[in-house]
Design a protein around this motif. Structure first.
Motif, short mmCIF file in Angstrom:
data_model
loop_
_atom_site.label_atom_id
_atom_site.label_comp_id
_atom_site.label_asym_id
_atom_site.label_seq_id
_atom_site.Cartn_x
_atom_site.Cartn_y
_atom_site.Cartn_z
N PHE A 1 31.13 66.01 50.88
CA PHE A 1 31.87 65.07 50.14
C PHE A 1 33.14 66.23 49.36
O PHE A 1 34.21 65.75 49.52
N ALA A 2 32.45 66.94 48.82
CA ALA A 2 33.50 67.78 48.27
C ALA A 2 34.59 68.41 49.17
O ALA A 2 35.65 68.51 48.90
N SER B 1 35.58 66.92 52.19
CA SER B 1 36.25 65.87 52.38
C SER B 1 37.45 65.48 51.52
O SER B 1 38.58 65.41 51.74
N TYR B 2 37.02 65.62 50.19
CA TYR B 2 37.74 65.24 49.06
C TYR B 2 39.04 66.32 48.95
O TYR B 2 40.11 66.07 48.72
N ALA B 3 38.49 67.59 49.17
CA ALA B 3 39.59 68.70 49.05
C ALA B 3 40.51 68.59 50.06
O ALA B 3 41.81 68.70 49.93
N VAL C 1 41.51 65.78 51.81
CA VAL C 1 42.45 64.68 51.65
C VAL C 1 43.13 64.84 50.39
O VAL C 1 44.67 64.51 50.47
N ARG C 2 42.95 65.62 49.33
CA ARG C 2 43.72 65.96 48.23
C ARG C 2 44.80 66.85 48.66
O ARG C 2 45.83 66.62 48.26
#
Length: 50
Positions: free
Chosen positions: A35-36, A38-40, A42-43
């Motif tokens: 999750f981390a 993927s979030y990074a 996309v960010r």
């Protein structure tokens, strides 16, 4: 006639409980890392686009 099987549920030993806890903890850690990451990603894409 068929023989009736024992339907008593089996209990888990202490070792099995510990092993299950380790497996669940590992799965949660791996999911958190995914999750981390993927979030990074996309960010970073969002910041590049403005």
């Amino acid at each position: 006639m068929t023989a009736r099987k024992n339907t008593t549920p089996k209990t888990l030993s202490r070792g099995h409980h510990v092993l299950a806890g380790v497996v669940v903890t590992g799965a949660v850690v791996i999911a958190g890392i995914g999750f981390a990451g993927s979030y990074a990603a996309v960010r970073d894409l969002a910041l590049d686009k403005g």
